[in-house]
Design a protein around this motif. Structure first.
Motif, PDB file in Angstrom:
ATOM      1  N   GLU A  94     -43.054-127.847  46.051  1.00 50.15           N
ATOM      2  CA  GLU A  94     -44.323-127.990  45.675  1.00 50.15           C
ATOM      3  C   GLU A  94     -44.677-128.900  44.482  1.00 50.15           C
ATOM      4  OE1 GLU A  94     -46.481-124.295  46.547  1.00 50.15           O
ATOM      5  OE2 GLU A  94     -44.751-123.599  47.624  1.00 50.15           O
ATOM      6  N   SER A  95     -44.662-127.871  43.555  1.00 53.35           N
ATOM      7  CA  SER A  95     -44.751-128.496  42.075  1.00 53.35           C
ATOM      8  C   SER A  95     -44.523-127.353  40.942  1.00 53.35           C
ATOM      9  CB  SER A  95     -46.297-129.276  41.857  1.00 53.35           C
ATOM     10  OG  SER A  95     -47.363-128.207  41.901  1.00 53.35           O
ATOM     11  N   ILE A  96     -44.448-127.850  39.780  1.00 53.28           N
ATOM     12  CA  ILE A  96     -44.282-127.103  38.585  1.00 53.28           C
ATOM     13  C   ILE A  96     -45.563-126.079  38.579  1.00 53.28           C
ATOM     14  CG2 ILE A  96     -44.144-126.960  36.025  1.00 53.28           C
ATOM     15  CD1 ILE A  96     -41.615-127.758  37.298  1.00 53.28           C
ATOM     16  N   LEU A  97     -46.562-126.605  38.875  1.00 52.15           N
ATOM     17  CA  LEU A  97     -47.930-125.882  38.783  1.00 52.15           C
ATOM     18  C   LEU A  97     -47.751-124.618  39.842  1.00 52.15           C
ATOM     19  CD1 LEU A  97     -50.780-128.381  38.424  1.00 52.15           C
ATOM     20  CD2 LEU A  97     -49.806-126.913  36.639  1.00 52.15           C
ATOM     21  N   ALA A  98     -46.931-124.889  40.867  1.00 53.20           N
ATOM     22  CA  ALA A  98     -46.871-123.502  41.864  1.00 53.20           C
ATOM     23  C   ALA A  98     -45.977-122.732  41.146  1.00 53.20           C
ATOM     24  CB  ALA A  98     -46.274-124.278  43.264  1.00 53.20           C
ATOM     25  N   LEU A  99     -45.412-122.629  40.169  1.00 48.05           N
ATOM     26  CA  LEU A  99     -44.522-121.603  39.446  1.00 48.05           C
ATOM     27  C   LEU A  99     -45.478-120.549  39.169  1.00 48.05           C
ATOM     28  CD1 LEU A  99     -41.890-123.570  37.561  1.00 48.05           C
ATOM     29  CD2 LEU A  99     -41.729-122.885  39.783  1.00 48.05           C
ATOM     30  N   GLU A 100     -46.709-120.721  38.722  1.00 52.34           N
ATOM     31  CA  GLU A 100     -47.752-119.724  38.428  1.00 52.34           C
ATOM     32  C   GLU A 100     -47.806-118.617  39.208  1.00 52.34           C
ATOM     33  OE1 GLU A 100     -50.117-117.700  35.927  1.00 52.34           O
ATOM     34  OE2 GLU A 100     -49.116-119.695  35.633  1.00 52.34           O
ATOM     35  N   LYS A 101     -47.713-118.824  40.424  1.00 48.65           N
ATOM     36  CA  LYS A 101     -47.891-117.660  41.287  1.00 48.65           C
ATOM     37  C   LYS A 101     -46.807-116.798  41.628  1.00 48.65           C
ATOM     38  CE  LYS A 101     -46.387-120.649  45.345  1.00 48.65           C
ATOM     39  NZ  LYS A 101     -46.588-121.209  46.556  1.00 48.65           N
ATOM     40  N   LYS A 102     -45.437-117.298  40.690  1.00 48.96           N
ATOM     41  CA  LYS A 102     -44.265-116.726  40.850  1.00 48.96           C
ATOM     42  C   LYS A 102     -44.046-115.776  39.507  1.00 48.96           C
ATOM     43  CE  LYS A 102     -41.964-117.864  44.676  1.00 48.96           C
ATOM     44  NZ  LYS A 102     -41.396-116.824  45.586  1.00 48.96           N
ATOM     45  N   ARG A 103     -44.939-116.066  38.497  1.00 51.21           N
ATOM     46  CA  ARG A 103     -44.824-115.515  37.109  1.00 51.21           C
ATOM     47  C   ARG A 103     -44.770-114.137  37.152  1.00 51.21           C
ATOM     48  NH1 ARG A 103     -47.767-115.647  32.185  1.00 51.21           N
ATOM     49  NH2 ARG A 103     -49.556-116.700  33.146  1.00 51.21           N
ATOM     50  N   ASP A 104     -45.771-113.493  38.013  1.00 46.32           N
ATOM     51  CA  ASP A 104     -45.876-111.837  37.647  1.00 46.32           C
ATOM     52  C   ASP A 104     -44.763-111.171  38.115  1.00 46.32           C
ATOM     53  OD1 ASP A 104     -48.409-112.220  36.259  1.00 46.32           O
ATOM     54  OD2 ASP A 104     -49.511-112.059  38.138  1.00 46.32           O
ATOM     55  N   SER A 105     -43.932-111.945  39.042  1.00 52.36           N
ATOM     56  CA  SER A 105     -42.798-111.158  39.815  1.00 52.36           C
ATOM     57  C   SER A 105     -41.421-111.150  39.015  1.00 52.36           C
ATOM     58  CB  SER A 105     -42.742-111.713  41.069  1.00 52.36           C
ATOM     59  OG  SER A 105     -42.219-112.978  41.134  1.00 52.36           O
ATOM     60  N   ILE A 106     -41.533-112.103  38.056  1.00 56.64           N
ATOM     61  CA  ILE A 106     -40.208-112.509  36.996  1.00 56.64           C
ATOM     62  C   ILE A 106     -40.289-111.115  36.123  1.00 56.64           C
ATOM     63  CG2 ILE A 106     -39.105-113.819  35.513  1.00 56.64           C
ATOM     64  CD1 ILE A 106     -40.904-116.205  36.524  1.00 56.64           C
ATOM     65  N   THR A 107     -38.879-110.682  36.307  1.00 55.38           N
ATOM     66  CA  THR A 107     -38.472-109.383  35.476  1.00 55.38           C
ATOM     67  C   THR A 107     -37.900-109.615  34.148  1.00 55.38           C
ATOM     68  OG1 THR A 107     -36.141-109.427  36.397  1.00 55.38           O
ATOM     69  CG2 THR A 107     -38.016-108.272  37.632  1.00 55.38           C
ATOM     70  N   PHE A 108     -37.477-110.792  33.736  1.00 55.48           N
ATOM     71  CA  PHE A 108     -36.561-111.078  32.674  1.00 55.48           C
ATOM     72  C   PHE A 108     -37.718-111.694  31.465  1.00 55.48           C
ATOM     73  CE2 PHE A 108     -33.432-113.485  29.987  1.00 55.48           C
ATOM     74  CZ  PHE A 108     -33.201-112.339  29.153  1.00 55.48           C
ATOM     75  N   PRO A 109     -38.030-111.106  30.621  1.00 56.09           N
ATOM     76  CA  PRO A 109     -39.350-111.597  29.753  1.00 56.09           C
ATOM     77  C   PRO A 109     -39.091-113.309  29.293  1.00 56.09           C
ATOM     78  CG  PRO A 109     -39.067-109.511  28.952  1.00 56.09           C
ATOM     79  CD  PRO A 109     -37.877-109.762  29.948  1.00 56.09           C
ATOM     80  N   PRO A 110     -37.848-113.540  28.700  1.00 51.97           N
ATOM     81  CA  PRO A 110     -37.840-114.862  28.670  1.00 51.97           C
ATOM     82  C   PRO A 110     -38.067-115.913  29.375  1.00 51.97           C
ATOM     83  CG  PRO A 110     -36.038-113.679  27.513  1.00 51.97           C
ATOM     84  CD  PRO A 110     -36.820-112.900  28.363  1.00 51.97           C
ATOM     85  N   LEU A 111     -37.551-115.393  30.700  1.00 51.20           N
ATOM     86  CA  LEU A 111     -37.950-116.376  31.973  1.00 51.20           C
ATOM     87  C   LEU A 111     -39.205-116.732  32.221  1.00 51.20           C
ATOM     88  CD1 LEU A 111     -36.805-118.177  34.362  1.00 51.20           C
ATOM     89  CD2 LEU A 111     -36.373-116.354  35.580  1.00 51.20           C
ATOM     90  N   ARG A 112     -39.980-115.327  32.039  1.00 54.22           N
ATOM     91  CA  ARG A 112     -41.450-115.413  32.264  1.00 54.22           C
ATOM     92  C   ARG A 112     -42.221-116.372  31.378  1.00 54.22           C
ATOM     93  NH1 ARG A 112     -41.820-110.263  33.146  1.00 54.22           N
ATOM     94  NH2 ARG A 112     -42.346-109.705  30.956  1.00 54.22           N
ATOM     95  N   ALA A 114     -40.850-118.689  29.785  1.00 54.53           N
ATOM     96  CA  ALA A 114     -40.620-120.296  29.789  1.00 54.53           C
ATOM     97  C   ALA A 114     -41.209-120.720  31.091  1.00 54.53           C
ATOM     98  CB  ALA A 114     -38.838-120.201  30.530  1.00 54.53           C
ATOM     99  N   VAL A 115     -41.558-119.956  32.198  1.00 52.32           N
ATOM    100  CA  VAL A 115     -42.493-120.566  33.263  1.00 52.32           C
ATOM    101  C   VAL A 115     -43.745-120.678  32.783  1.00 52.32           C
ATOM    102  CG1 VAL A 115     -43.512-119.616  35.399  1.00 52.32           C
ATOM    103  CG2 VAL A 115     -40.976-119.374  35.157  1.00 52.32           C
ATOM    104  N   LYS A 116     -44.197-119.792  31.933  1.00 50.42           N
ATOM    105  CA  LYS A 116     -45.773-120.099  31.504  1.00 50.42           C
ATOM    106  C   LYS A 116     -45.694-121.355  30.616  1.00 50.42           C
ATOM    107  CE  LYS A 116     -49.167-117.825  28.362  1.00 50.42           C
ATOM    108  NZ  LYS A 116     -49.515-119.167  27.778  1.00 50.42           N
ATOM    109  N   LEU A 117     -44.647-121.682  29.790  1.00 51.95           N
ATOM    110  CA  LEU A 117     -44.853-122.902  28.866  1.00 51.95           C
ATOM    111  C   LEU A 117     -44.672-124.229  29.647  1.00 51.95           C
ATOM    112  CD1 LEU A 117     -42.495-121.834  26.109  1.00 51.95           C
ATOM    113  CD2 LEU A 117     -44.934-122.080  26.126  1.00 51.95           C
ATOM    114  N   ALA A 118     -43.770-124.025  31.014  1.00 49.50           N
ATOM    115  CA  ALA A 118     -43.662-124.991  31.872  1.00 49.50           C
ATOM    116  C   ALA A 118     -45.079-125.541  32.575  1.00 49.50           C
ATOM    117  CB  ALA A 118     -42.466-124.828  32.795  1.00 49.50           C
ATOM    118  N   VAL A 119     -45.814-124.204  33.202  1.00 47.87           N
ATOM    119  CA  VAL A 119     -47.037-124.382  33.800  1.00 47.87           C
ATOM    120  C   VAL A 119     -47.986-124.849  33.096  1.00 47.87           C
ATOM    121  CG1 VAL A 119     -48.870-123.131  35.029  1.00 47.87           C
ATOM    122  CG2 VAL A 119     -46.274-122.604  35.468  1.00 47.87           C
TER     123      VAL A 119
END
Length: 255
Positions: A94-112, A114-119
């Motif tokens: 899809e796209s980098i923006l599509a990662l937003e829908k996955k953010r809440d399910s991420i368990t490791f805070p640094p990864l969460r 990183a996804v926020k910064l990327a989006v």
């Protein structure tokens, strides 16, 4: 609670007490276990020396780090790798923006994060530098806690010897009372026992476990940095997976 952090001191102290009993020296246990002056000298003296060595903030944080020592487990690197691969597949399809829908399910805070910064559209170089700075800072702060407890282990035995010297000075005043010399010397050396005991059953082991936990957390953070860099670079998820396998023990050497 991590079971080994609880069982370790119990087994160590229990073994020492059992050794005393097996040597038919059970009568010594009351004087060893209940000796407030020795405890005051060793613990008070050690903590006072550490207050001299460390700023108050570091002193307080070191005691807070006992919670990390007692807490069970470390970041699940296999799960983190699975989440990164899943994110890479979503971004590729899809796209980098599509990662937003996955953010809440991420368990490791640094990864969460990183996804926020990327989006949010953060420049990849800036994002990587931000994550690397945070990982370095966390590791440095963890090292301060590790060093604090290692220093506790180094200082306590010396303070114990100081307590023994104080006790022996008191015995010297009773040289005209031979019946008091033996018990007095025994009590004097209890401080040394406390110093060595606190150092080797608590201080040094706590420092070692905190150091190992800090390293394992840093590995997980490194996985995030590598994974996000791969995702933003558009790498194939399989390639990202191969780069991350080394952190999970799944790396196979090519023959």
């Amino acid at each position: 609670m991590e079971l080994s952090s609880i069982l370790g001191p119990i087994i160590a102290v229990g073994s020492i007490v059992a050794g005393i009993l097996l040597k038919h020296a059970g009568a010594l246990i009351p004087q060893i276990v209940w000796n407030p002056p020795s405890v005051a000298i060793v613990i008070g003296g050690t903590l006072g020396a550490l207050l001299v060595a460390y700023p108050l903030n570091d002193f307080i944080n070191a005691f807070k780090s006992v919670g990390i020592f007692l807490k069970k487990g470390e970041p699940d690197r296999a799960e983190i790798m699975a989440q990164i691969i899943d994110l890479a597949q979503v971004a590729r399809k899809e796209s980098i923006l599509a990662l937003e829908k996955k953010r809440d399910s991420i368990t490791f805070p640094p990864l969460r994060k990183a996804v926020k910064l990327a989006v949010d559209g953060t420049d990849p170089a800036v994002l990587q530098e931000t994550l690397e700075t945070e990982a370095h800072f966390e590791m440095e702060e963890a090292e301060v806690n590790v060093k604090f407890w290692e220093d506790f282990g180094a200082i306590a035995p010396t303070i114990g010897i100081l307590g023994a010297v104080i006790g022996l000075m008191k015995v010297m005043k009773s040289l005209d009372k031979p019946e008091e010399i033996g018990p007095g010397i025994m009590v004097a050396f209890v401080a040394t026992l406390y110093g060595v005991g606190f150092a080797n059953i608590w201080g040094i082991p706590v420092g070692k476990k905190l150091k190992r936990k800090a390293i394992l957390h840093h590995y997980a953070f490194e996985m995030v940095i590598i994974g996000i860099d791969g995702i933003l670079s558009g790498l194939n998820p399989k390639i990202i997976e191969e780069r991350l396998k080394v952190f999970t023990g799944g790396h196979e050497e090519e023959g």
